[in-house]
Design a protein around this motif. Sequence first.
Motif, PDB file in Angstrom:
ATOM      1  N   ILE A 475       0.817  -1.207   0.000  1.00  0.00           N
ATOM      2  CA  ILE A 475       0.000   0.000   0.000  1.00  0.00           C
ATOM      3  C   ILE A 475       0.855   1.263   0.000  1.00  0.00           C
ATOM      4  N   ILE A 476       2.138   1.133   0.350  1.00  0.00           N
ATOM      5  CA  ILE A 476       3.010   2.311   0.424  1.00  0.00           C
ATOM      6  C   ILE A 476       3.445   2.717  -0.989  1.00  0.00           C
ATOM      7  N   PRO A 477       3.250   3.982  -1.386  1.00  0.00           N
ATOM      8  CA  PRO A 477       3.618   4.417  -2.748  1.00  0.00           C
ATOM      9  C   PRO A 477       5.113   4.258  -3.009  1.00  0.00           C
ATOM     10  N   ASN A 478       5.448   3.855  -4.214  1.00  0.00           N
ATOM     11  CA  ASN A 478       6.858   3.721  -4.595  1.00  0.00           C
ATOM     12  C   ASN A 478       7.576   5.056  -4.515  1.00  0.00           C
ATOM     13  N   SER A 479       6.848   6.155  -4.766  1.00  0.00           N
ATOM     14  CA  SER A 479       7.487   7.471  -4.744  1.00  0.00           C
ATOM     15  C   SER A 479       8.021   7.812  -3.361  1.00  0.00           C
ATOM     16  N   VAL A 480       7.470   7.165  -2.308  1.00  0.00           N
ATOM     17  CA  VAL A 480       7.974   7.379  -0.944  1.00  0.00           C
ATOM     18  C   VAL A 480       9.089   6.388  -0.631  1.00  0.00           C
ATOM     19  N   ILE A 481       8.835   5.095  -0.940  1.00  0.00           N
ATOM     20  CA  ILE A 481       9.834   4.062  -0.632  1.00  0.00           C
ATOM     21  C   ILE A 481      11.132   4.314  -1.404  1.00  0.00           C
ATOM     22  N   ASP A 482      11.012   4.739  -2.664  1.00  0.00           N
ATOM     23  CA  ASP A 482      12.175   4.881  -3.536  1.00  0.00           C
ATOM     24  C   ASP A 482      12.699   6.305  -3.588  1.00  0.00           C
ATOM     25  N   LYS A 483      12.256   7.184  -2.670  1.00  0.00           N
ATOM     26  CA  LYS A 483      12.648   8.590  -2.745  1.00  0.00           C
ATOM     27  C   LYS A 483      14.160   8.724  -2.572  1.00  0.00           C
ATOM     28  N   ALA A 484      14.834   9.155  -3.643  1.00  0.00           N
ATOM     29  CA  ALA A 484      16.306   9.207  -3.652  1.00  0.00           C
ATOM     30  C   ALA A 484      16.839  10.597  -3.366  1.00  0.00           C
ATOM     31  N   THR A 485      16.034  11.655  -3.592  1.00  0.00           N
ATOM     32  CA  THR A 485      16.458  13.028  -3.312  1.00  0.00           C
ATOM     33  C   THR A 485      15.365  13.743  -2.543  1.00  0.00           C
ATOM     34  N   LYS A 486      15.721  14.892  -1.923  1.00  0.00           N
ATOM     35  CA  LYS A 486      14.760  15.593  -1.082  1.00  0.00           C
ATOM     36  C   LYS A 486      13.580  16.130  -1.870  1.00  0.00           C
ATOM     37  N   LEU A 487      13.806  16.600  -3.084  1.00  0.00           N
ATOM     38  CA  LEU A 487      12.752  17.224  -3.883  1.00  0.00           C
ATOM     39  C   LEU A 487      11.962  16.225  -4.707  1.00  0.00           C
ATOM     40  N   GLU A 488      12.328  14.964  -4.626  1.00  0.00           N
ATOM     41  CA  GLU A 488      11.662  13.973  -5.474  1.00  0.00           C
ATOM     42  C   GLU A 488      10.248  13.698  -4.977  1.00  0.00           C
ATOM     43  N   THR A 489       9.312  13.688  -5.923  1.00  0.00           N
ATOM     44  CA  THR A 489       7.952  13.199  -5.651  1.00  0.00           C
ATOM     45  C   THR A 489       7.760  12.013  -6.575  1.00  0.00           C
ATOM     46  N   VAL A 490       6.976  12.182  -7.629  1.00  0.00           N
ATOM     47  CA  VAL A 490       6.947  11.149  -8.665  1.00  0.00           C
ATOM     48  C   VAL A 490       8.137  11.344  -9.591  1.00  0.00           C
ATOM     49  N   TYR A 491       8.663  12.572  -9.601  1.00  0.00           N
ATOM     50  CA  TYR A 491       9.886  12.875 -10.358  1.00  0.00           C
ATOM     51  C   TYR A 491      10.748  13.781  -9.500  1.00  0.00           C
ATOM     52  N   ASN A 492      11.984  14.014  -9.915  1.00  0.00           N
ATOM     53  CA  ASN A 492      12.917  14.851  -9.166  1.00  0.00           C
ATOM     54  C   ASN A 492      12.678  16.318  -9.518  1.00  0.00           C
TER      55      ASN A 492
END
Length: 795
Positions: A475-492
Motif C-alpha cells: 500500500i506504500i507508494p513507490n514514490s515514498v519508498i524509492d525517494k532518492a532526493t529531497k525534492l523527489e515526488t513522482v519525479y525529481n
Amino acid sequence: MYKVKGFKRFLLEYSLVILSVVVVALLVTQYYFSYKMVVDFVTKKFIYLANQSSIIVKDKEKQAKEIVSILSNTPIVNSKKSFEAKEEMLKLFSTPIRYNNNIFAIYISYPDSKYFEVVNIGHSKFIAKMFRAPKEAQWVVVQLFRDTKKQDKAKEVSHFYDKDLHYLYSISKITDYNPYKRPWHKEALEGKGKVVRGSSYMYYRLQKMGITYSKLLPDQKSIIAMDITLDELSESLRQLKFSTGIDMYMFEDDKMIASTEPMEEKIDDILLKALEHNKQAVKSYTKNGKAYFFRVIPIAPHIKLVFKADKSRMMQPYMRSIYAEIIVTLLLLLLLIPIIRKLSKGFIEPIEMLMAENIKVKRREFYKVVPIKSRIDELNHFSDSLVDMAQSIKAYEEKQEKLLDAFIHLIANMIDAKSPYTGQHCKRVPLLTKMILDKVNKNESGNLKSFHITDKEILKGIEWSSWLHDCGKLIIPNSVIDKATKLETVYNRIHEIRTRFEVILRDAQIKYLESIINGVSQEKALKEFEDVKQQLQSDFEFIARLNIGDTKLTDEDYKRLIKISHITWKRHFSKYLGLSWQERERLSQNKEEEILPVTEKLLIDAKEHQIPRCESDFTLYKKENIKMDIPRLLYNKGEIYNLSIPIGTITQEEKFKIQEHAIHTLKILKELPWSDKLKDIVEDAANHHEHLDGSGYPRSLNESSLSIPARIMAIADIFEALTAADRPYKKSNPLSKALSIMVDMAKSRKIDSEIFKLFIKEKVYLQYAIGYLKPEQIDLENIDEEQIFKELEDL
C-alpha cells in the motif's frame, strides 16, 4: 376328575394364551425396539452426513472468500490502470482459476461504466461456442464500454488467449449485459468492504447452478466478483452417498443447488412438502411399492439438506436378527433377555466408537481416525468409509494449504518486485526465521528451554506470518519508498528548480543587453551580468547539493537556503491551467485573482503543497491502538520544507508513511479468516518492528506483549536488512559490523538477548552468511564470539 382335567386344560389353554400373549408382546416389543434402533441409526447417519456437508459448504465458502479478499488487496487490482492491463490482470486472475476448476469467472466493475472479466472458456464447449472462441482458446478477457451505467447497450470486446496466456485475437459486439443491475453489484456496495456471498442462481452461460462472491474494493467504488459453479458440491455429496447409500438434496431457499442424483431429475413431491414445512424428524413414505426414510436438516442459513434412504436397505441387517429371534424366543424364552442385552451391547458400543471417531473428524484430527472392529459388517463398512472420508478431507485441506502457500508466496514476491529497495527481503526473512525457530525449539537450557512448538498448524502459521510480515508495503507508494532526493515526488523536482534559475539567468542576460542599449558601458554591464551569473550558478550548486541529502544540514546552510528562496522571478503563464482535479481542488481553496505577470519566489512552501490526512486514517490508528507520533499532514511537498531536511531525503510525513506499512500489515492480516489457533500467531507479523523496551512501532508493545515468534522475526528482519547486499541505496555491511550493531540493540533491550545469544551460539548467522552473503562480507577474523557473550552475560 373332569374338573381336574378341565382345570388342567384350562390351565394349559390359559398358559398357552398367556404364553402366546407374552411371546407376541415380546416379538412386538422386539420389533418396535429394533425399528427404533434403525430409526436412531438412520438419524445419526443423517446428522453425521449433515455435519460433513456443513463442513464442506463452510470450507468451500471460506476458500472462495479468501481468494476474493486476497485478490482485492493486490496492487494491480487497485491500480487505476487495471482495466487497461489485460495481460497482467489475466495472469493474476487465471492463477486461482487454474487451482480451482469450479471458478468460472473473475471480474471487476468500475465506477466509470467500464467492466473487466476473465472467463475460463475451457469450462465447457457451450461457453466456447457462445463466445465464438477459436479451438485453441482457453481464456477470454471481456471488456465492456458504455457511456453511463444506465445505458442499456454496451460495446463488448472479447480478447482470446491460449492455455499459456498467449494472445490470439479479439472480437467485438453489442451486448445487453449490464453489471450495475446485477444483484452481486448491489450486495457488494451494501457489504462495505466485506466479501459478500450472493444467493445461488442459474448461470445463463453455463446452464449450471452457481454462486457469486463479491467485494467492494478499497476505492469504495469498484467491485471485484467471482463466479463459482456448484458441480464440486454435488460431487462431494455423491462421495458421501458412496459410503452410506443415502440420497441427499441440498436446497438454498426454494432452489436445489446440489444433489446426489442428476440435477435435472425431479424429486418426490413428499420431499418438497417436507422441505416446505421444515420436517426435521425422521419419517417414512412409500412410492411404487418401495419404502423410504426421509428427513430435512438445516446446515446453514437458508441452506437445508433433504435426506432419502432406502428403508429396506437400512432395516435389512436387523430383519434377519428379528426372524432368528422368533425361533429363539419360542424355544428359549427364559434366555431372551440376556441375549437381547448382549446383542444390544454388541451393537451400541461400535456406534459409540464411531461417534468418537466422528468427533476426531470434527476436531480435524484426521490422522487419529482409526477403523473400529465390530461383529456387524455394515458398521465395519461404515467405519472404513469414515476413515476414507477423513483421509479425503485431510488431502483436501493439504491441497488448500498449498494453494494458500502459493498466494502468500505470490504476495511476498510482489512486494520484493515492487521496489528494488527491498531486494529479496521478503524471501530471506522466512528462511532466517525458520533457522532461528528450529534452534530455539531444540534448545534445552536457559530461559527458552520451556518453549517448544510441535503443532504443525502453528508452525505453518509462523512460516506464513514471516512471509507476510511486510505485506503492508503493497500500500506504500513507490514514490515514498524509492525517494532518492529531497525534492523527489513522482519525479525529481530539482529539474523544475533549475529551470527557474535558468529563467532568472535569462532575465539577468536581458537586463545586461538592455543596459548597453540604454547607454551603460558594455564593460560595466558585462561585469554585473557575470557576477549575477556566478552567484546563480553557486546558489544552484548549493541547492543541488542539499537535494542529495548525504550531508547534515547546518545552521549556515539553512540561512543560505532561506536567502536563496527570496530570489524572485516573473511568471507570465497561469498556474491554474493543465491541472488534475486534485491539484485544482487544492488550489481553489486559497485561489486569489492573479494578474499576470506574477512575481514568484525562487523556492516556496505553498498551501497546495500540504496534503491533508483523511479522518479514516485516524479512525484506523485508534482502532488498532497505534502509539506513534502521527504527523498532521499526509504529505508536505513544500520545496523549502523538503530541502531543509536535516539529513537524508525523507520528511517526517514520509518516514511515518514508510513505517505505516506495519499498521497496514496488521489490518490486512486481521481481515483474513484465520483459524482460532493462528489468529494471534499470524498477528506477530505486524510486531517485527516492536522493541522489548516499548520504543518500537506501531503499538509500542513491550516485552510482556511480544511472543517468542515475534521476537525471532524481529531479529531475522534486522539481520537480513543489515547484511543485505542487493539494496541500491546502501552498501552492504560486513558480518562483524552487523553483529556489533545487534549486540548494542540487545544491550539496550531492543531485541531479545536470549534469542540473540542462541543465534550466535548455534552459528545461525554463519550458516545464513555462507548461503546468502558475498564472500567479502564474511570477515570471521573480526568476530569474537567470546567477547559478544561477555558483553551480554548480565542481560
